[in-house]
Design an enzyme around this catalytic site. Sequence first.
Site, PDB file in Angstrom:
ATOM      1  N   GLY A 169     -64.746 -10.375  -8.805  1.00  0.00           N
ATOM      2  CA  GLY A 169     -63.843  -9.547  -9.788  1.00  0.00           C
ATOM      3  C   GLY A 169     -62.441 -10.158  -9.390  1.00  0.00           C
ATOM      4  CG  HIS A 170     -60.521  -9.214  -5.742  1.00  0.00           C
ATOM      5  ND1 HIS A 170     -61.559  -8.791  -5.174  1.00  0.00           N
ATOM      6  CD2 HIS A 170     -59.544  -8.213  -5.883  1.00  0.00           C
ATOM      7  CE1 HIS A 170     -61.171  -7.489  -4.784  1.00  0.00           C
ATOM      8  NE2 HIS A 170     -59.781  -7.256  -5.587  1.00  0.00           N
TER       9      HIS A 170
END
Length: 292
Positions: free
Chosen positions: A37-38
Site C-alpha cells: 500500500g505504501h
Amino acid sequence: MVPLETDPARITSAVRAARQRGRRVGFVPTMGALHAGHASLVEAAAAACDEVVVSIFVNPTQFGPHEDFARYPRPVDADLALLEQLGVQWAFMPSVEAVYPDGSSHGQAEQMHVAGPALPFEGAIRPGHFAGVATVVKRLFEIVPADAAFFGAKDWQQTLVVRQMVERYRMPIEIVVCPTVREADGLARSSRNAYLTPAERARAVALHDGLAAAAARWDAGDCVAVAEAALRETLEARGIACDYAAIVDPDSLAPLVDPLGPAIALVAGRLGSTRLIDNRLLPARRDVARQS
Ligand code: PAF
C-alpha cells in the site's frame, strides 16, 4: 542506501532548494512497517512529481494510552531497503523530540482541535486519535514543504481530517488520495495485518466480503439499513466483533440526506487484540426507485 535524514531543518532546506530548482516534490507520510500500500503511494508520488520524500515516524500523539504504540512494528532496515528499491530521494526519520520540540507529545499542549468528519467512527472509538493525526501531519507539512502529499483511501476518515486541516490553515499543498491496495483475497493492506494469527488472517477477509455484500444490497436498491446489516452480519458470521458498519455521506460522514448516494460504507472490526478498518465507495444510484 536511500539518503536518510533525521534533522528537520536539513530536510526543509533540501525540499525548498529542490523546489527553487523547479522540481515538483511529493511527500508520503508514513509510520513505517511499509507494505505494498505504501509502495503504491510512493509510485503515485513518483509518477506525479520529480522528487519524493517519505517520512517514517510512529507518532505517539495519535495512539491512546491502551493502544499499540509500544508494539507497533518498526522494521527500519526493511523499510529503508524498500525505499531504496523504489528510488525515493529522501527518507526522513525524525525523533519524537525533533517533531515535538516543545514536549507536547507528552503534555498534550498544542493538540489540534478537530471537528466535523473527525468526530464519529474512529474519532468516537479512539478519542484524541485525529487530533494527534492532524497535529503531526501539520508539523510534517511544515517540515517537508512539498507540492503534494499522498494518502491511502483505506484511512478514508483520516484523509477528510487532513483535508480539513489543510483548508483551515490554508496550507499550500495538494492532497492526493490513492486507491486501497489489497491482498489477493481482498483484505486491505495494513501494517496491523502483521499482528494477525493465521486463523485470524483467514477470517479477516470478512471485512472486504462484508463491504462487497453491502455494495450488492446497495446496487440492488435496498435501503441503507439493509445494506448496513449485510455488512455487520458478514463480520459477525466470521466471529469478528464489529465496532461499526455504516453507510454515510463520503465527505461529511454524516447520515445520508439523499438515500440514493453517493455514499461510503465504513467498517471496523476486532479480531483478538487487532483492530482493522476498511471502506468502499458506493456510487449514486439514480436509476433505482427511491426507497421508503
Ligand atoms: O496513516 C498513517 O500512517 C499516519 O496516520 C500518518 C498519516 C503517517 C500520521 O502519523
